[in-house]
Design a protein around this motif. Structure first.
Motif, PDB file in Angstrom:
ATOM      1  N   ALA A  43      46.605 -28.647  58.305  1.00 12.96           N
ATOM      2  CA  ALA A  43      46.869 -27.723  57.193  1.00 12.96           C
ATOM      3  C   ALA A  43      48.144 -28.101  56.455  1.00 12.96           C
ATOM      4  N   ALA A  44      49.156 -28.519  57.203  1.00 10.63           N
ATOM      5  CA  ALA A  44      50.423 -28.914  56.579  1.00 10.63           C
ATOM      6  C   ALA A  44      50.230 -30.113  55.659  1.00 10.63           C
ATOM      7  N   ASN A  45      49.475 -31.109  56.123  1.00 10.80           N
ATOM      8  CA  ASN A  45      49.238 -32.301  55.302  1.00 10.80           C
ATOM      9  C   ASN A  45      48.440 -31.962  54.044  1.00 10.80           C
ATOM     10  N   PHE A  46      47.438 -31.097  54.199  1.00 16.32           N
ATOM     11  CA  PHE A  46      46.644 -30.685  53.033  1.00 16.32           C
ATOM     12  C   PHE A  46      47.511 -29.920  52.035  1.00 16.32           C
ATOM     13  N   ALA A  47      48.315 -28.975  52.543  1.00 21.35           N
ATOM     14  CA  ALA A  47      49.163 -28.166  51.664  1.00 21.35           C
ATOM     15  C   ALA A  47      50.198 -29.030  50.958  1.00 21.35           C
ATOM     16  N   ASN A  48      50.752 -30.007  51.667  1.00 17.84           N
ATOM     17  CA  ASN A  48      51.729 -30.901  51.037  1.00 17.84           C
ATOM     18  C   ASN A  48      51.086 -31.716  49.924  1.00 17.84           C
ATOM     19  N   ASP A  49      49.861 -32.162  50.148  1.00 18.03           N
ATOM     20  CA  ASP A  49      49.140 -32.960  49.154  1.00 18.03           C
ATOM     21  C   ASP A  49      48.971 -32.169  47.858  1.00 18.03           C
TER      22      ASP A  49
END
Length: 275
Positions: free
Chosen positions: A35-41
């Motif tokens: 989720a963190a990687n998706f949100a950062n993207d």
């Protein structure tokens, strides 16, 4: 996965291990990371922080491969998975985990999102140390029997410093493009030379903490076996201090991640067998 591995090893060594707690904690940890990687993207794309000359893995939203709406849907789907597994952990370990979960999700969403993204203000490494080091390691140990012994706090430190070192290498690689778009990461604020030194300090500190904790009796003497990983730390540290750039720093990211996982495995085995 690394801090979950360490916390699990500690639980085995203390005779408190539960398979259900292990699997659910692993699901929570991986889901929050995704989720963190998706949100950062999607958040970086919204701020136009991902320019065409950026190094590293592709960014899906900024390149138009995935729409912002779909990326947010994927982000919340991952959070929902973490929430479902987290509910089970709350039932077996107590309501204090509600606050841990809320704070973890807020930290994840506001890293580069929201009105005051702390990742743009030089605080990324600090939050990574806290949540991917202290919270993840101690939290994993806690869910097995609702206790947080000193060993968990001690071994959470190398997990946090190595996770922070990964972020330092990432931000060092992106220092020029981040500076141009106004993304004031810690690397941008410290400058290139100090950031390279900071990376080395974090890596060596992680191993030094393990050695020192074993020497003073905070952890089993056997955990000092982690010092056998020193040869695997030399390469990435030498690359960073030797002015590695671009793709070379992406390789440093991978090697630092492998070092963290190897450290976690050694700590898990030694604490499980001699805890």
């Amino acid at each position: 996965m690394a801090p979950v591995t360490v916390g699990t090893g500690l639980a085995v060594g203390d005779g408190a291990f539960r398979w259900d707690a292990f699997f659910m904690t692993l699901i929570v940890g991986v889901a929050i990371q995704v989720a963190a990687n998706f949100a950062n993207d999607v958040s970086d794309a919204a701020r136009s922080a991902d320019t065409p000359d950026r190094q590293g893995p592709r960014r899906m939203v900024s390149e138009g491969v995935i729409s912002s709406r779909r990326m947010w849907m994927a982000t919340w789907a991952a959070i929902a998975v973490a929430f479902a597994a987290g509910l089970y952990l709350i039932l077996i370990a107590g309501w204090i985990l509600v606050w841990v979960g809320i704070l973890s999700v807020l930290a994840m969403l506001t890293y580069v999102g929201g009105p005051w993204p702390y990742g743009y203000r030089g605080l990324g490494e600090l939050f990574v140390f806290v949540f991917f080091g202290l919270v993840a390691t101690v939290g994993t140990r806690f869910v097995h029997d609702a206790s947080a012994p000193i060993e968990a706090w001690t071994l959470a430190i190398p997990m946090g410093t190595l996770a922070s070192a990964i972020l330092v290498a990432n931000n060092l690689r992106d220092i020029e493009t981040d500076a141009r778009v106004g993304k004031r990461t810690l690397a941008v604020m410290m400058g290139e030379d100090r950031s390279r030194s900071f990376y080395a300090v974090l890596v060596w500190a992680s191993l030094a903490v393990v050695g020192a904790s074993a020497a003073v009796g905070f952890t089993p003497v056997a955990t000092a076996a982690t010092l056998g990983l020193v040869p695997f730390a030399i390469g990435p540290v030498r690359a960073v201090l030797g002015a590695a750039r671009g793709a070379a720093l992406t390789r440093v990211l991978k090697s630092t991640s492998r070092l963290q996982m190897a450290t976690a495995l050694v700590l898990a085995v030694t604490t499980a067998a001699w805890g």
